[in-house]
Write a protein that holds these residues in place. Sequence first.
Motif, PDB file in Angstrom:
ATOM      1  N   ARG A  34     -27.529 -21.483 -10.844  1.00 51.39           N
ATOM      2  CA  ARG A  34     -26.428 -20.808 -11.531  1.00 51.39           C
ATOM      3  C   ARG A  34     -26.267 -19.407 -10.942  1.00 51.39           C
ATOM      4  N   VAL A  35     -25.008 -18.999 -10.739  1.00 47.21           N
ATOM      5  CA  VAL A  35     -24.723 -17.609 -10.371  1.00 47.21           C
ATOM      6  C   VAL A  35     -23.928 -16.993 -11.507  1.00 47.21           C
ATOM      7  N   LEU A  36     -24.414 -15.883 -12.022  1.00 42.34           N
ATOM      8  CA  LEU A  36     -23.728 -15.136 -13.073  1.00 42.34           C
ATOM      9  C   LEU A  36     -23.100 -13.905 -12.436  1.00 42.34           C
ATOM     10  N   ILE A  37     -21.777 -13.869 -12.408  1.00 42.39           N
ATOM     11  CA  ILE A  37     -21.048 -12.695 -11.911  1.00 42.39           C
ATOM     12  C   ILE A  37     -20.694 -11.851 -13.118  1.00 42.39           C
ATOM     13  N   ILE A  38     -21.271 -10.664 -13.200  1.00 45.38           N
ATOM     14  CA  ILE A  38     -21.061  -9.793 -14.353  1.00 45.38           C
ATOM     15  C   ILE A  38     -20.153  -8.636 -13.946  1.00 45.38           C
ATOM     16  N   VAL A  39     -19.045  -8.468 -14.658  1.00 48.02           N
ATOM     17  CA  VAL A  39     -18.037  -7.461 -14.312  1.00 48.02           C
ATOM     18  C   VAL A  39     -18.206  -6.244 -15.227  1.00 48.02           C
ATOM     19  N   HIS A  40     -18.356  -5.085 -14.617  1.00 44.27           N
ATOM     20  CA  HIS A  40     -18.533  -3.846 -15.383  1.00 44.27           C
ATOM     21  C   HIS A  40     -17.262  -3.468 -16.132  1.00 44.27           C
ATOM     22  N   GLY A  41     -17.380  -2.462 -17.004  1.00 38.94           N
ATOM     23  CA  GLY A  41     -16.244  -1.980 -17.766  1.00 38.94           C
ATOM     24  C   GLY A  41     -15.555  -0.794 -17.115  1.00 38.94           C
ATOM     25  N   ARG A  42     -14.774  -0.086 -17.918  1.00 39.64           N
ATOM     26  CA  ARG A  42     -13.955   1.030 -17.440  1.00 39.64           C
ATOM     27  C   ARG A  42     -14.787   2.102 -16.755  1.00 39.64           C
ATOM     28  N   LEU A  43     -16.042   2.252 -17.187  1.00 35.35           N
ATOM     29  CA  LEU A  43     -16.914   3.275 -16.599  1.00 35.35           C
ATOM     30  C   LEU A  43     -17.475   2.860 -15.249  1.00 35.35           C
ATOM     31  N   ARG A  44     -17.229   1.627 -14.864  1.00 34.81           N
ATOM     32  CA  ARG A  44     -17.692   1.119 -13.573  1.00 34.81           C
ATOM     33  C   ARG A  44     -19.215   1.182 -13.462  1.00 34.81           C
ATOM     34  N   ASN A  45     -19.888   1.051 -14.607  1.00 32.85           N
ATOM     35  CA  ASN A  45     -21.352   1.154 -14.685  1.00 32.85           C
ATOM     36  C   ASN A  45     -21.989  -0.209 -14.443  1.00 32.85           C
ATOM     37  N   ALA A  46     -21.819  -0.685 -13.229  1.00 36.73           N
ATOM     38  CA  ALA A  46     -22.245  -2.045 -12.906  1.00 36.73           C
ATOM     39  C   ALA A  46     -23.751  -2.237 -13.025  1.00 36.73           C
ATOM     40  N   GLN A  47     -24.529  -1.203 -12.703  1.00 42.09           N
ATOM     41  CA  GLN A  47     -25.986  -1.351 -12.795  1.00 42.09           C
ATOM     42  C   GLN A  47     -26.421  -1.633 -14.227  1.00 42.09           C
ATOM     43  N   THR A  48     -25.761  -0.982 -15.180  1.00 43.36           N
ATOM     44  CA  THR A  48     -26.063  -1.216 -16.592  1.00 43.36           C
ATOM     45  C   THR A  48     -25.837  -2.678 -16.950  1.00 43.36           C
ATOM     46  N   TYR A  49     -24.733  -3.218 -16.481  1.00 43.49           N
ATOM     47  CA  TYR A  49     -24.422  -4.611 -16.781  1.00 43.49           C
ATOM     48  C   TYR A  49     -25.315  -5.574 -16.010  1.00 43.49           C
TER      49      TYR A  49
ATOM     50  N   VAL B 222     -26.583  -8.519   3.973  1.00 46.39           N
ATOM     51  CA  VAL B 222     -25.258  -7.913   3.879  1.00 46.39           C
ATOM     52  C   VAL B 222     -24.894  -7.715   2.413  1.00 46.39           C
ATOM     53  N   LEU B 223     -25.490  -8.560   1.548  1.00 50.09           N
ATOM     54  CA  LEU B 223     -25.038  -8.713   0.192  1.00 50.09           C
ATOM     55  C   LEU B 223     -25.751  -7.897  -0.866  1.00 50.09           C
ATOM     56  N   LEU B 224     -26.894  -7.333  -0.526  1.00 48.11           N
ATOM     57  CA  LEU B 224     -27.740  -6.639  -1.496  1.00 48.11           C
ATOM     58  C   LEU B 224     -26.976  -5.862  -2.565  1.00 48.11           C
ATOM     59  N   PHE B 225     -26.523  -6.457  -3.663  1.00 48.86           N
ATOM     60  CA  PHE B 225     -25.641  -5.806  -4.619  1.00 48.86           C
ATOM     61  C   PHE B 225     -26.401  -4.917  -5.644  1.00 48.86           C
ATOM     62  N   THR B 226     -25.967  -3.704  -5.941  1.00 43.13           N
ATOM     63  CA  THR B 226     -26.359  -2.945  -7.157  1.00 43.13           C
ATOM     64  C   THR B 226     -25.245  -1.994  -7.552  1.00 43.13           C
ATOM     65  N   CYS B 227     -25.317  -1.493  -8.788  1.00 46.42           N
ATOM     66  CA  CYS B 227     -24.197  -0.688  -9.257  1.00 46.42           C
ATOM     67  C   CYS B 227     -24.630   0.490 -10.121  1.00 46.42           C
ATOM     68  N   THR B 228     -23.686   1.113 -10.885  1.00 46.58           N
ATOM     69  CA  THR B 228     -23.939   2.432 -11.395  1.00 46.58           C
ATOM     70  C   THR B 228     -23.380   2.711 -12.772  1.00 46.58           C
ATOM     71  N   THR B 229     -23.550   3.947 -13.192  1.00 44.93           N
ATOM     72  CA  THR B 229     -23.057   4.329 -14.513  1.00 44.93           C
ATOM     73  C   THR B 229     -22.347   5.669 -14.458  1.00 44.93           C
ATOM     74  N   SER B 230     -21.530   5.942 -15.499  1.00 43.44           N
ATOM     75  CA  SER B 230     -20.735   7.151 -15.513  1.00 43.44           C
ATOM     76  C   SER B 230     -20.314   7.417 -16.943  1.00 43.44           C
ATOM     77  N   GLN B 231     -19.888   8.638 -17.227  1.00 39.66           N
ATOM     78  CA  GLN B 231     -19.483   8.961 -18.576  1.00 39.66           C
ATOM     79  C   GLN B 231     -17.987   8.836 -18.793  1.00 39.66           C
ATOM     80  N   ALA B 232     -17.177   8.854 -17.762  1.00 42.82           N
ATOM     81  CA  ALA B 232     -15.737   8.750 -17.954  1.00 42.82           C
ATOM     82  C   ALA B 232     -15.089   8.164 -16.727  1.00 42.82           C
TER      83      ALA B 232
END
Length: 318
Positions: free
Chosen positions: A50-65, A7-17
């Motif tokens: 240890r679990v590291l929860i990494i929060v993306h920035g304004r671009l919501r580019n979670a995969q980068t982080y 259920v949890l398989l997490f991944t994220c993304t990138t964007s320019q704005a």
Amino acid sequence: MKKWWLVLLFTCTTSQAAEHGVKEISPGRLLLKSGEIAVGISPAPPKIERVLIIVHGRLRNAQTYLQSAERAAELAGQSATTLVIAPQFLNEDDVAQHPVADTVLRWQGNEWMAGGESTAPFRLSSYEALDEIIARLGDRQQFPDLKQIVIAGHSAGAQVVQRYALLGHDQPALETAGVQVRYVIANPSSYTYFDERRPVAFSHAGCPQFNRWKYGLTDLPAYAEGQTAALLQEKYLKRNIVYLLGQQDVDPNHPALDKSCEAKAQGPYRLARGRYYFAYLKRLQPQGLQQQLIEVPGVGHNGDGMFTSPQGQQALFP
């Protein structure tokens, strides 16, 4: 355990704005009490300490982080016991641009950054979403070896982590289990102050909103209901927090820097704002502040450079 990860398989993304949809929606979904949140996740090691929860920035580019956090874990020699989770706070532009199930949580604009409530499928604060993810990690049947949860963010993600450290609800089950929670705040544009004092002189008449949330404690979000300013300050000063500042993050005209009068009252650029805020906290806690300020030489406003630096590794993997 396997069922949970499916259920949890997490991944994220990138964007320019931030005003445009992200390039890619994370394929993973974590089921919360109110809908699902898009997520990215590293391969689960056999023993998760240890679990590291990494929060993306304004671009919501979670995969980068996610990738930066995985690289930092590898460089620090902690990959064998660290699981990295990267929640993705989608907004309405993202779901308009990409096919997303109605059950997936989304926010309006950047409201997720300050603890705002989702617009669909239910109203849920972004901080409540983090609460639920962290509470899930406290399940000793699924995480029997867990010793530490690290919540980290850079830039706008650091703003999320700083405000969440301030308002975040207690997790008694984690305390009972002896799981330590640590917050790593890297190069945010601004901080929340506990009173009206600011390090830079400014016109109160020309900046009447300077002490409103998210810069101060006036008009707190619904998530903070029942919490007084005194209680919030007391809890925050007890948190295990590291402020990670790039020594080259000194551009007062950086395109992503908050240049509002509310932010300028905190300093001219991110490095100064972080140093001023830490000095302010030390004045609030004259008997000795237990939090840390760590500076990263040679690095400016660069999340990967911050977290993969020796100082970043020290902050993330104490």
